[in-house]
Design an enzyme around this catalytic site. Structure first.
Site, PDB file in Angstrom:
ATOM      1  N   HIS A  97      10.606   6.327  -0.027  1.00 21.30           N
ATOM      2  CA  HIS A  97      11.882   6.659  -0.670  1.00 21.30           C
ATOM      3  C   HIS A  97      12.048   8.161  -0.835  1.00 21.30           C
ATOM      4  CE1 HIS A  97      10.174   2.825  -2.163  1.00 21.30           C
ATOM      5  NE2 HIS A  97      11.327   2.359  -1.742  1.00 21.30           N
TER       6      HIS A  97
HETATM    7 FE1  FES Z   1       8.931   5.214  -3.360  1.00 21.67          FE
HETATM    8 FE2  FES Z   1       6.848   6.747  -2.645  1.00 21.67          FE
HETATM    9  S1  FES Z   1       8.881   7.335  -2.897  1.00 21.67           S
HETATM   10  S2  FES Z   1       6.874   4.623  -3.033  1.00 21.67           S
END
Ligand code: FES
Length: 132
Positions: A97
């Site tokens: 993410h």
């Molecule tokens: Fe979501 Fe690493 S940014 S698990």
């Protein structure tokens, strides 16, 4: 899995990162150069999501040792291999993410709430550590 892991740091060159497994989790060992140490130490605390001085995250400035598990939802951040992305702050980038960690393993951008965890470890000699 073993509860402790001993690692010989002597073969790890400046600028090199290796991954070892401790209690089933990846642990990132980063032999930092002067540039990475200086970058980690230059950051004002008020720019940090999870404020922590670099000096409180290392036992020796040239060795950063962190658990390689993103504090968002547990993916393994990229940055251990030479051609990996290192994120906007020269550390690690979590592709799940988009969390960016700096050269101290601190979260700088993206959804992760906390810095990469520093495991318990001790130097047994100048170049050997025991994790756990
Ligand atoms: Fe979501 Fe690493 S940014 S698990």
């Amino acid at each position: 899995a073993l509860s402790t892991t001993e690692v010989d740091l002597a073969p790890i060159k400046v600028g090199q990162r290796i991954t070892v497994v401790w209690r089933g989790k990846p642990v990132f060992i980063d032999h930092r150069g002067q540039k990475e140490i200086a970058a980690a130490r230059a950051v004002p605390m008020n720019q940090l999501v999870d404020p922590q001085f670099d000096k409180d995250r290392v036992k020796k400035p040239e060795w950063l040792i962190v658990v390689g598990v993103c504090t968002h939802l547990g993916c393994i951040p990229l940055g251990q291999k030479e051609n990996d992305p290192h994120g906007d702050y020269g550390g690690w980038f979590c592709p799940c993410h988009g969390s960016h960690y700096d050269t101290s393993g601190r979260i700088r951008k993206g959804p992760a709430p906390k810095n990469l965890l520093v495991p318990d470890y001790a130097f047994l000699t100048d170049t050997t550590i025991r994790i756990g």
